[in-house]
Every structure is written in structure tokens, then in C-alpha cells.
Design a protein around this motif. Structure first.
Motif, PDB file in Angstrom:
ATOM      1  N   MET A   1       0.845  -1.190   0.000  1.00  0.00           N
ATOM      2  CA  MET A   1       0.000   0.000   0.000  1.00  0.00           C
ATOM      3  C   MET A   1       0.877   1.235   0.000  1.00  0.00           C
ATOM      4  SD  MET A   1      -1.375   0.338   3.926  1.00  0.00           S
ATOM      5  CE  MET A   1      -1.986   1.971   3.605  1.00  0.00           C
ATOM      6  N   ARG A   2       0.262   2.335  -0.354  1.00  0.00           N
ATOM      7  CA  ARG A   2       1.010   3.581  -0.442  1.00  0.00           C
ATOM      8  C   ARG A   2       0.965   4.307   0.904  1.00  0.00           C
ATOM      9  NH1 ARG A   2       2.511   5.196  -5.429  1.00  0.00           N
ATOM     10  NH2 ARG A   2       1.649   4.075  -7.211  1.00  0.00           N
ATOM     11  N   ASP A   3       2.058   4.891   1.265  1.00  0.00           N
ATOM     12  CA  ASP A   3       2.164   5.661   2.497  1.00  0.00           C
ATOM     13  C   ASP A   3       3.123   6.803   2.196  1.00  0.00           C
ATOM     14  OD1 ASP A   3       2.535   4.844   5.984  1.00  0.00           O
ATOM     15  OD2 ASP A   3       3.039   6.727   4.997  1.00  0.00           O
ATOM     16  N   THR A   4       2.615   8.035   2.089  1.00  0.00           N
ATOM     17  CA  THR A   4       3.428   9.171   1.637  1.00  0.00           C
ATOM     18  C   THR A   4       4.645   9.385   2.527  1.00  0.00           C
ATOM     19  OG1 THR A   4       1.465  10.244   0.749  1.00  0.00           O
ATOM     20  CG2 THR A   4       3.415  11.619   1.106  1.00  0.00           C
ATOM     21  N   ALA A   5       4.452   9.341   3.845  1.00  0.00           N
ATOM     22  CA  ALA A   5       5.570   9.561   4.767  1.00  0.00           C
ATOM     23  C   ALA A   5       6.625   8.475   4.598  1.00  0.00           C
ATOM     24  CB  ALA A   5       5.061   9.601   6.205  1.00  0.00           C
ATOM     25  N   VAL A   6       6.166   7.233   4.476  1.00  0.00           N
ATOM     26  CA  VAL A   6       7.091   6.120   4.292  1.00  0.00           C
ATOM     27  C   VAL A   6       7.843   6.258   2.972  1.00  0.00           C
ATOM     28  CG1 VAL A   6       7.196   3.643   3.841  1.00  0.00           C
ATOM     29  CG2 VAL A   6       5.897   4.496   5.793  1.00  0.00           C
ATOM     30  N   LYS A   7       7.129   6.673   1.928  1.00  0.00           N
ATOM     31  CA  LYS A   7       7.759   6.839   0.626  1.00  0.00           C
ATOM     32  C   LYS A   7       8.864   7.880   0.678  1.00  0.00           C
ATOM     33  CE  LYS A   7       6.707   7.760  -4.240  1.00  0.00           C
ATOM     34  NZ  LYS A   7       5.645   8.097  -5.225  1.00  0.00           N
ATOM     35  N   ALA A  17      12.610  -1.941   5.403  1.00  0.00           N
ATOM     36  CA  ALA A  17      11.491  -2.850   5.634  1.00  0.00           C
ATOM     37  C   ALA A  17      12.008  -4.276   5.741  1.00  0.00           C
ATOM     38  CB  ALA A  17      10.480  -2.734   4.496  1.00  0.00           C
ATOM     39  N   LYS A  18      11.529  -5.000   6.763  1.00  0.00           N
ATOM     40  CA  LYS A  18      11.950  -6.385   6.983  1.00  0.00           C
ATOM     41  C   LYS A  18      10.712  -7.229   7.284  1.00  0.00           C
ATOM     42  CE  LYS A  18      16.497  -4.991   8.722  1.00  0.00           C
ATOM     43  NZ  LYS A  18      17.282  -5.485   7.587  1.00  0.00           N
ATOM     44  N   ARG A  19      10.642  -8.418   6.681  1.00  0.00           N
ATOM     45  CA  ARG A  19       9.484  -9.280   6.871  1.00  0.00           C
ATOM     46  C   ARG A  19       9.386  -9.759   8.318  1.00  0.00           C
ATOM     47  NH1 ARG A  19       6.773 -11.555   2.673  1.00  0.00           N
ATOM     48  NH2 ARG A  19       6.411 -13.437   3.918  1.00  0.00           N
ATOM     49  N   ALA A  20      10.488 -10.155   8.903  1.00  0.00           N
ATOM     50  CA  ALA A  20      10.539 -10.561  10.313  1.00  0.00           C
ATOM     51  C   ALA A  20       9.508 -11.634  10.655  1.00  0.00           C
ATOM     52  CB  ALA A  20      10.351  -9.327  11.204  1.00  0.00           C
ATOM     53  N   GLN A  21       9.350 -12.608   9.780  1.00  0.00           N
ATOM     54  CA  GLN A  21       8.376 -13.669  10.037  1.00  0.00           C
ATOM     55  C   GLN A  21       8.890 -14.688  11.051  1.00  0.00           C
ATOM     56  OE1 GLN A  21       5.088 -13.605   8.362  1.00  0.00           O
ATOM     57  NE2 GLN A  21       6.050 -11.572   8.390  1.00  0.00           N
ATOM     58  N   ALA A  47       7.011  -5.937   6.933  1.00  0.00           N
ATOM     59  CA  ALA A  47       6.814  -5.275   5.640  1.00  0.00           C
ATOM     60  C   ALA A  47       7.929  -5.672   4.691  1.00  0.00           C
ATOM     61  CB  ALA A  47       6.767  -3.768   5.806  1.00  0.00           C
ATOM     62  N   GLU A  48       7.693  -5.452   3.417  1.00  0.00           N
ATOM     63  CA  GLU A  48       8.713  -5.700   2.413  1.00  0.00           C
ATOM     64  C   GLU A  48       8.518  -4.721   1.263  1.00  0.00           C
ATOM     65  OE1 GLU A  48       8.276  -9.641   0.978  1.00  0.00           O
ATOM     66  OE2 GLU A  48       6.201  -9.376   0.310  1.00  0.00           O
ATOM     67  N   VAL A  58       3.000  -7.108   5.345  1.00  0.00           N
ATOM     68  CA  VAL A  58       2.655  -8.523   5.454  1.00  0.00           C
ATOM     69  C   VAL A  58       2.322  -8.909   6.890  1.00  0.00           C
ATOM     70  CG1 VAL A  58       4.035  -9.124   3.445  1.00  0.00           C
ATOM     71  CG2 VAL A  58       5.081  -9.189   5.712  1.00  0.00           C
ATOM     72  N   GLY A  59       2.657  -8.037   7.841  1.00  0.00           N
ATOM     73  CA  GLY A  59       2.358  -8.288   9.243  1.00  0.00           C
ATOM     74  C   GLY A  59       3.332  -9.244   9.904  1.00  0.00           C
TER      75      GLY A  59
END
Length: 506
Positions: A1-7, A17-21, A47-48, A58-59
Motif C-alpha cells: 500500500m502507499r504511504d506518503t511519509a514512508v515513501k 522494511a523487513k518481513r521478520a516472520q 513489511a517488504e 505482510v504483518g
């Protein structure tokens, strides 16, 4: 998804961003070190990054347990050298039914750097660039350690140097400018050696024995061939671009035809950087600055800041470039204050406080922490783009750009220098009697007496104080004061010393 601050963070290399599963990934600690040693950043667990460059969430399972494990790690000195997080640095958020963890890593205080992982500082120190996390070189680590000290970098007495390493002609020129700016200053009554003691330019080891230069004294008043014995990478470079972006005028510290020290570079480079601005630099009857435009002050601040904030042990030296629409000045060493704080103003952390006091005595820089404000205000007054500041790493450098705008352009009637052939040779500062600057001379407001001295200077290749006394029918005290005023305004330069001192137009 889009997130302006993150972008925005991603574009500034301040997002990881790390999946961290499977729990807290080991690579997170490299990123923690890298963000802390650079400009801070945001780590998102759960996230990835997609092939299109967007962040996809991805949670993570059991986010509370993951947060606890991260806190355990960041408090473990065998994992990381220091915890720089606060309670609100880590948050759990739910986005599109996905639980994610945001870890906001601040830029570390210089006193805590380097932030490293494990027990090996040489192998565990990281920084961030456009490609991701990278292991720091020994040079970068040493620079961070040097900056972590509470002790000023420039006041140490250099026992291996004698006072012969200093140019006493430079000291005389500095005194003349102090006299022009602060004619009643009590230090002007001191002899040169006593003046240098007050400036902390020379000192004794443990207060005993012979005088030796301090680091600041060597930089400010020394000869370049002596300075490089202490600062192997020391280098000063001024260049002016012509309309074809070739260098029409250049001053370098290592050409051997002048002292190569900071003060003489200041007196030669500053008139060139400001030469051609529409409004002049002038002094009132008390020899205080008047008619000093905001753009003059901005450029003066940019150059002074580079000189007093440089890490002179760093690579690539100080480079000041003049274009028709802007000034660019870069210096070695990273910023001791985060760039957003620099832009906001009010806080300064001078790497070389002794040099700052020396330049402050000649009114070369404003109150601490106000330099970027001065540049911003000048840009507004000139309808110019705002100033820019950028921090570079490996090697560490800070670059400042000051745009002069149409209201204070270097070339009021054109966008670039004329088509006349530029001089391709370097200009020799201070000691040269033949080379002349290729930049336009500032349009100075002069009193009748000062204008008369300039006429004398134009008629003669060089002149003395007695020539001034004869031309104005005045005594030596008045003649000396007027000469000091012209020296302070950058119109004339001195050569020789004591009774053999002569002056010439720059």
C-alpha cells in the motif's frame, strides 16, 4: 500500500522494511547501527518492498513478543554498544489487518558514536547510503571517535612546532582587520606574541617552557608547508566558473606562492565570492559595518562556517566555488548537529571553537547557531531559491549552496560573465604584487579620504603610510587608521613588515 511519509523516508535512504516472520532478524542490528551513525531512520518489521518500490505490509505474528525481544537486544551491550531509543521509539500498528512494528531510530548524539554491533568496533560499525547499510572504514570510525570527545579539537598545543611555523605578516594583517572592525579593542595594545596568547593561537605545554602554536594558531596563521605536517589532507581551494563552466580564477593553498593559511585564504576568497553583488561592503566613521547586504552576510557566513566547522584531518579539503547564480562551499567532516536542527537555527556545535572566536573577533560570523537563518533571510530578500545544505559520507563532507538571486546577482545585467577570454592561471594571494584578480571589484562606498588613498594606489605600484600622510596632509595616526580601514574592506593588501610595510590594490 502507499504511504506518503514512508515513501519520503525510502527516497531519503531512511527506511528499511523487513518481513521478520521468524523473529527479530539479525540484520536489523546492522540497520540500527547504520541509522544511528547517519541521519536516523525508520525500521518496519512486518513489511517488504515490492519490485515497483512500494512498501507492502505482510504483518508479524505475536508483535508484543517481538517488541520485547527487540528491547532485550537493544539493552544488551554484547548486541549493540548503546541504546539510543526512548519508550515511544517503538510502536505496534495495524494496517489493513496486518500488525506491524515501527522502530524509529534517531541520529545518535556525537558523544555516543560510533554505535556498533557486537564487541568489535572495527567490524561492527555501519552507516547508510543510497545502496543500504555498509560497514564503515577505519577513517570514518576514527573521525567519529575524534568528534565524540568533549575537548575542543583545535586548542591543543603542538610541541613539535616552533613559532617559526607561523607567518608574522599574516598576524599583522589580522591585527589590521581587528583594528578596522574593533578600533578600541584592548588586545590591540598588546604585542604580536601577547595577542596570539590571548587568541589561544600559541601556548605552553602545561604552562611551562617555550611557546608553541596551537592547532588553531597553526591553521589560522601558519605556513601551508608547516600545516600539512599536522594535517596531511589540508587543502584550500577557491574557483570561479566562467560562462562555459571553466575556471576563470583559482586560489589553492598548496601552490607555494603565498602562506596558504586560513586567514589569508579568507581575505582573498571572500572578496571574490562577494565581488559584484549590487550593494557594497562599507564602514561608518567608527569603522563599523554598514551597507552590508543580507546576501553579503549570507556568503560570509557560509565561508566562515566551513572554516570553523571543518575536520582538517578529513579528506578533500575546503572547496569554495563561485557561479553566476550561486555559491557552493564544501568542507571535510560531517555535521555535528542534525541537518533539520541546522535549518531551524539556534544551535551550534563548533568543531573548532578557537577558530570560531578568532573569526568572531573580526566579525566574520554571526552569533552561534544563526548562520543558516542569515542565509535563508538573504534568499528571501533576493527572491532567490532557499539555501541548501547536504551531508555526505565516506568521505565525510558538508556542502552548502547559497543562491544569489536576481536582486543580488553577481552580474546585474547578464546571467553569466562576459564573453571576454578568462584568465586560466591561478591567482596568487597576499604576497603577489603582479597578479590581479579576474573577478569584478566590489562597488564600494568610500569617504573622500579613502577615495584619495585609492587614487594614490592607482598611481603607484605600491605605497607607504608616509605616502598617505603626504597626500592627505595628515598625521601618522590618521593615516594608519585609514589604511586599516581599507585593509578590512579588502580593497588593499599589505606586503613586508614593520617599517618596510607597503600596500597595493588587490
Amino acid at each position: 500500500m502507499r504511504d506518503t511519509a514512508v515513501k519520503t523516508l525510502r527516497e531519503n535512504s531512511q527506511l528499511e522494511a523487513k518481513r521478520a516472520q521468524g523473529g527479530v532478524p539479525e540484520s536489523v542490528w546492522e540497520t540500527y547501527s547504520a541509522f544511528a551513525n547517519t541521519n536516523g531512520g525508520l525500521i518496519i518489521l512486518g513489511a517488504e518492498e515490492s519490485p515497483e518500490g512500494e512498501i507492502e505490509y505482510v504483518g508479524v505474528p505475536n508483535p508484543e513478543q517481538l517488541v520485547k525481544k527487540f528491547w532485550d537486544g537493544v539493552h544488551n551491550p554484547s548486541k549493540v554498544s548503546a541504546n539510543i531509543l526512548t519508550d515511544d521509539s517503538i510502536t505496534i500498528e495495524t494496517i489493513n489487518d496486518c500488525d506491524i512494528i515501527r522502530i524509529q531510530v534517531p541520529r545518535a548524539n556525537r558523544h555516543l558514536k560510533p554505535i556498533y554491533i557486537g564487541s568489535n568496533r572495527e567490524k561492527g560499525t555501519y552507516r547508510r547510503d543510497g545502496e543500504g547499510d555498509y560497514r564503515c572504514s577505519s577513517e570514518e570510525i576514527v573521525a567519529m571517535i575524534r568528534d565524540a570527545s568533549n575537548e575542543p579539537l583545535d586548542d591543543a598545543v603542538l610541541e613539535e612546532f616552533s613559532l617559526d611555523a607561523l607567518s608574522w605578516d599574516t598576524v599583522s594583517r589580522y591585527r589590521a582587520v581587528v583594528s578596522a572592525v574593533r578600533p578600541n579593542h584592548p588586545w590591540l595594545k598588546l604585542d604580536d606574541e601577547e595577542l596570539l596568547v590571548k587568541l589561544n593561537a600559541i601556548g605552553r605545554t602545561n604552562g611551562e617552557g617555550e611557546f608553541h602554536p596551537t592547532r588553531a594558531g597553526l591553521l589560522m596563521f601558519g605556513f601551508e608547508h608547516e600545516i600539512v605536517k599536522e594535517y596531511a589532507n589540508y587543502f584550500l581551494d577557491y574557483r570561479e566558473a566562467d560562462h562555459e563552466r571553466r575556471w576563470a580564477d583559482r586560489i589553492v593553498s598548496q601552490d607555494g606562492t603565498w602562506t596558504g593559511n586560513l586567514f589569508d585564504f579568507w581575505t582573498e576568497a571572500l572578496p571574490r565570492l562577494t565581488g559584484g553583488l549590487k550593494k557594497p561592503f562599507a564602514l561608518d566613521s567608527n569603522l563599523q559595518r554598514i551597507e552590508d547586504t543580507e546576501m553579503h552576510a549570507a556568503i560570509r557566513e557560509a565561508l566562515a562556517n566551513a572554516l570553523v566547522h571543518s575536520d582538517y584531518y578529513g579528506r578533500r579539503g575546503i572547496v569554495a566555488l563561485r557561479y553566476s547564480d550561486r555559491i557552493e562551499i564544501a568542507n571535510p567532516g560531517n555535521s555535528r548537529v542534525a541537518l533539520d536542527v541546522v535549518r531551524a537555527g539556534g544551535i551550534s556545535d563548533a568543531r573548532n571553537p578557537t577558530l570560531m572566536r578568532m573569526f568572531g573577533l573580526i566579525s566574520a560570523c554571526e552569533r552561534m547557531g544563526s548562520g543558516f537563518d542569515v542565509m535563508s533571510n538573504a534568499a528571501k530578500a533576493a527572491s532567490a531559491p532557499p539555501p541548501e545544505i547536504e551531508e555526505l559520507f565516506n568521505p565525510d563532507r558538508v556542502m552548502v549552496k547559497v543562491y544569489t538571486g536576481k536582486l543580488s546577482a553577481f552580474y546585474p545585467n547578464t546571467d553569466a560573465p562576459s564573453d571576454s577570454p578568462p584568465s586560466e592561471t591561478s591567482h596568487t594571494p597576499a604576497s603577489s604584487s603582479s597578479a590581479q584578480p579576474s573577478v569584478p571589484a566590489p562597488q564600494l562606498v568610500l569617504s573622500h579620504d579613502l577615495a584619495k588613498i585609492v587614487e594614490v594606489a592607482r598611481e603607484k605600484e605600491s605605497f607607504t603610510r608616509r605616502d598617505v600622510e603626504s597626500a592627505l596632509n595628515c598625521g601618522p595616526t590618521k593615516a594608519k587608521g585609514l589604511i586599516a580601514e581599507l585593509l578590512g574592506m579588502g580593497i588593499i593588501a599589505s606586503e613586508g613588515s614593520a617599517r618596510g610595510t607597503r600596500y597595493r590594490l588587490r
